[in-house]
Design a protein around this motif. Sequence first.
Motif, short mmCIF file in Angstrom:
data_model
loop_
_atom_site.label_atom_id
_atom_site.label_comp_id
_atom_site.label_asym_id
_atom_site.label_seq_id
_atom_site.Cartn_x
_atom_site.Cartn_y
_atom_site.Cartn_z
N LYS A 195 33.08 -59.64 20.31
CA LYS A 195 32.89 -59.93 21.73
C LYS A 195 33.15 -58.65 22.54
CE LYS A 195 34.59 -64.17 22.59
NZ LYS A 195 35.75 -64.99 23.02
N ALA A 196 34.21 -57.94 22.20
CA ALA A 196 34.58 -56.73 22.96
C ALA A 196 33.49 -55.67 22.86
CB ALA A 196 35.89 -56.17 22.42
N LEU B 6 19.46 -50.55 21.41
CA LEU B 6 20.59 -50.93 20.55
C LEU B 6 20.50 -52.39 20.13
CD1 LEU B 6 23.37 -49.12 22.59
CD2 LEU B 6 21.83 -48.19 20.86
N GLU B 7 21.37 -52.75 19.20
CA GLU B 7 21.41 -54.13 18.71
C GLU B 7 21.87 -55.10 19.79
OE1 GLU B 7 20.63 -55.59 15.88
OE2 GLU B 7 20.21 -53.92 14.51
N GLY B 8 22.53 -54.59 20.79
CA GLY B 8 23.03 -55.43 21.87
C GLY B 8 23.69 -54.52 22.89
N PRO B 9 24.34 -55.10 23.89
CA PRO B 9 25.02 -54.27 24.88
C PRO B 9 26.13 -53.45 24.22
CG PRO B 9 24.88 -56.56 25.60
CD PRO B 9 24.47 -56.53 24.17
N LYS C 11 19.14 -50.27 17.08
CA LYS C 11 18.42 -51.47 16.63
C LYS C 11 17.80 -51.22 15.24
CE LYS C 11 15.73 -55.17 18.63
NZ LYS C 11 16.93 -56.02 18.64
N ASN C 12 17.99 -52.18 14.36
CA ASN C 12 17.41 -52.16 13.00
C ASN C 12 17.94 -51.02 12.13
OD1 ASN C 12 15.79 -54.39 13.41
ND2 ASN C 12 14.18 -53.16 14.35
N ALA C 13 18.94 -50.30 12.62
CA ALA C 13 19.43 -49.15 11.84
C ALA C 13 20.03 -49.60 10.52
CB ALA C 13 20.46 -48.38 12.66
N GLU C 14 20.84 -50.66 10.57
CA GLU C 14 21.52 -51.10 9.36
C GLU C 14 20.50 -51.59 8.32
OE1 GLU C 14 24.70 -53.85 10.02
OE2 GLU C 14 25.33 -53.78 7.92
N ALA C 15 19.52 -52.38 8.79
CA ALA C 15 18.50 -52.90 7.88
C ALA C 15 17.71 -51.75 7.25
CB ALA C 15 17.57 -53.85 8.63
N GLY D 94 23.36 -52.45 29.32
CA GLY D 94 23.89 -51.44 28.40
C GLY D 94 23.33 -51.54 27.00
N SER D 95 22.15 -52.10 26.85
CA SER D 95 21.58 -52.21 25.50
C SER D 95 20.47 -51.19 25.26
CB SER D 95 21.05 -53.63 25.27
OG SER D 95 19.97 -53.88 26.14
N VAL D 96 19.98 -50.56 26.32
CA VAL D 96 19.00 -49.49 26.17
C VAL D 96 19.51 -48.27 26.93
CG1 VAL D 96 16.63 -48.74 26.59
CG2 VAL D 96 17.09 -51.12 26.00
N TRP D 97 19.59 -47.14 26.23
CA TRP D 97 20.12 -45.93 26.85
C TRP D 97 19.07 -44.84 26.84
CZ3 TRP D 97 25.02 -45.27 29.00
CH2 TRP D 97 25.87 -46.38 28.87
N THR D 98 18.95 -44.14 27.98
CA THR D 98 17.95 -43.09 28.09
C THR D 98 18.64 -41.77 28.39
OG1 THR D 98 16.54 -44.78 29.05
CG2 THR D 98 15.72 -42.52 29.12
#
Lengths: 293, 571
Positions: free
Chosen positions: B498-499, B193-196, B163-167, B115-119
């Motif tokens: 964690k959630a 995404l940054e993670g799952p 991913k990297n959006a905040e930075a 669930g960390s990459v969505w297409t």
Amino acid sequence: MALMLRRGKKPSPEVSLWQDAWRRLRRNRLAVLGGLVIIALGLAAAFADAIAPYHYTKANFLHAYEFPNRDFPLGTDPLGRDMLSRLIYGARVSMLVGFVAQLMVVSIGVPIGALAGYYGGTVDLLIMRGVDVMYAFPRLLFVILIMAMLGAGLLNIFIAIGLTGWVNIARLTRAQILALKAQEFSEGARAVGASGPRVLCRHLLPNALSPIIVAVTFGIPEAIFTEAALSFIGVGINPPTASWGQMVGEYQQYILSYWYLCVFPSAAIAVTMLSFTFVGDGVRDALDPKLRD
Amino acid sequence: MLDHAQQRLLETRLASIGVGRRDFLRLLAGMTTAGSMFLTTAVPTVHAAPAPGDKLAKVQVFRRGDFNDEPASFDINKDLYCGCEFTVFAGLMRFTPDFVAVPWMAEHVESNADGSVWTFRLRKEAKWSNGEALTAHDFAWSWKRQLDPATAAPYSAFLYDLKNAEAFNKGQITARDAVGVKALDDRTLQATLEGPRSYFPVLVAYYAALPAHRPSVEKYGDKWTEATNIVSNGPWVLEGWGHNQQFTLKKNPHYFDRDHITLERVVVPILPRAAGLLPYENNEVDYALVPPGDLRRLQADANVSQQVSRYFYPGTFYLVPQVVAPPFDHLKVRRAVSHAIDRRIIAERVSQGFGIPAHGMIPPGLPGHFDDEALQQLQRFDPKLALESLKGTPYEGGKHWPKIAISMRDEPYAAKPMAEALQAMLQDVLHMPTELEVLEPRVFRERLWKQDLQLIWIRWFMDYPDPHNEYFDTFYGKRTTGKRQAWSNEVFDDLITKARGELDPQTRMALYRQAEEVLQAHVGYVPVVWTVRYVAFKPWVKGLPRNKAGHIVPDGNIYRGMLEHIYIVEH
């Protein structure tokens, strides 16, 4: 000239200006009616704790939005608080604002106006240009600005009204002093060696009093209305303190469903304003030398 | 232990807002499945087919009366609280009247195993209102536009899961291409995404992920959403905009599902809130929100009461005691406050039916809603216990209180009477005198974010139906923007972090349940009521969207699609 008469040879019959004014004020029915209402409101405000059937913060959630009935003669608000009690306590705020704020207005405006009028020249120029600048601001807007800076609260309302209301009185006092200064009695006082402050306080100010009194009687309802307007838009007095303007502002949205919630406080404001205006009119007429009989 | 009375109360409460328990559980389960997740177009076409016997009016114009403020713009991509009609644009996903995210401009959504990459695969028929094809490049560009520090979008943090959006948004990196969204081809958008993040499709159904039309933005700058310039991709296009008076929408001739929309035009006057229900009662609009002061009167009228519907506006009113200043730096004082509030009275008597008692952050019927016995006990109304809680503090026996101000923003729907009721209860139970200050919204927000307020009466209207919105976007202690409270707690932060990455829905909800308990045990907040609202529709307005329980769901903070269902019958 009327003022001069008192100081010259005894007019006959012997009636002082104040006695005469008082006599004529009493003959003005509307002014007497207004005066009685104001006295009643003043007493209600002073003895609210004894008169009000409930305390103004007493919530009674099981009786919210009640139509006027035997227990709650003017109905209840959304928290079930007795509207009559809140109106009585609201009179306290209105009366305090009316008198205290006007006291501030007078204590700022009269000295400034007197100084400008008496000393003239550069002092006058500086003060009056300052007054002109203050005059250029719309009054209510200025009050709102000050309230926004100071925050809500009764004391801040006194300050805001005091800081903005003095210009009118200052102008009035200045004009009076200017006129009186040129008259013989003040020249006489100076001629016998009275100092500037003494002439101003002992001879000029007492003679300038009647227009100031008239201005104050009209200033009181204005101050009351200003507080109501401020509380109406929500920058005046914070809940749970009861204020008429706040009640109208808050309950106007209920007008179709619970009309009594905003009609009674509106009526209270209207009656108070009207009473002060009647008294003001009466005082003005009573002190007007042209209307003397 | 849940006694019978409480059980019944809970049941009626759920039922009253149209949610059966089974519905809620199914919704939870339906959101995610373990392992690789995918959703394909199965948009329930509950679209407006006029009911038999309904004769359509010749003029299909709907006049909606629920806009009190002039929209700042229609540039949702830049400012998602710009206050316009959202369905001028269409996202990859959208919410159903049951608040479930389903594909919209996308037709197929798929994630990798964790669930960390969505297409997202876009529909072939997706077009802009000028006839151009809507492509994956449009979405990639729009999301990056919102994150670009030069855009200065005030709510860009909603996209920080990329991913990297905040930075990128904070200027720590300048490489646009490093942001985790790219178009693989015209019809395929990939989000890294940054993670799952199992809730990502829900987030994509939210307004934060709506697109903007690049050529228009580049040509007209800030003026690109004026009626003469705007190009949009939703079911509606902005036809005219008389500033501060009204705007009109017309059906988008290039919208893929246009044939299922009966309305031709929507007229939206900007009505001052003080006008209340008058425009509706004078027949100037067909639809209005009912203010609390008018509800009882309408309900008492046999004819008009038929036009009024109760609906659920997912949100929570709560108190925030600021833990950094006296007296609320004492946990005991905060506990005392939490026990001093009779939520039932506030909901039933004071709010006039505009709230139901709340014992948690998330309202009934939505994933992450908890209202079990243990939670209800944590902050239960108990005046004796409330006063006893003060033992050992400087305020024992309800004495020596410092000056306390309750602050709220100026807002409608009984918010102020409820605040005054809280004042009365704190005074009654804890002898705690308070002053209520009602602040202008902008001042309120500024002071709120500076954590400059002492006791805050505030609400959270859900942005998207996932607990991440309630707990992370609101209470996460390490937030750098828009943080409402000084309270922060390591255990709580760990739980919601964690959630966020947990894929198993049950484990995930259990983590949020624990987080809620930590939050309430430390009295980081005091939930008071969940919000309910009322709308009035003229009898000639038909086809209103309904949820599975059969209740009307008008446009609200999550669901927005009413206009596509409505039709006008002859009258």
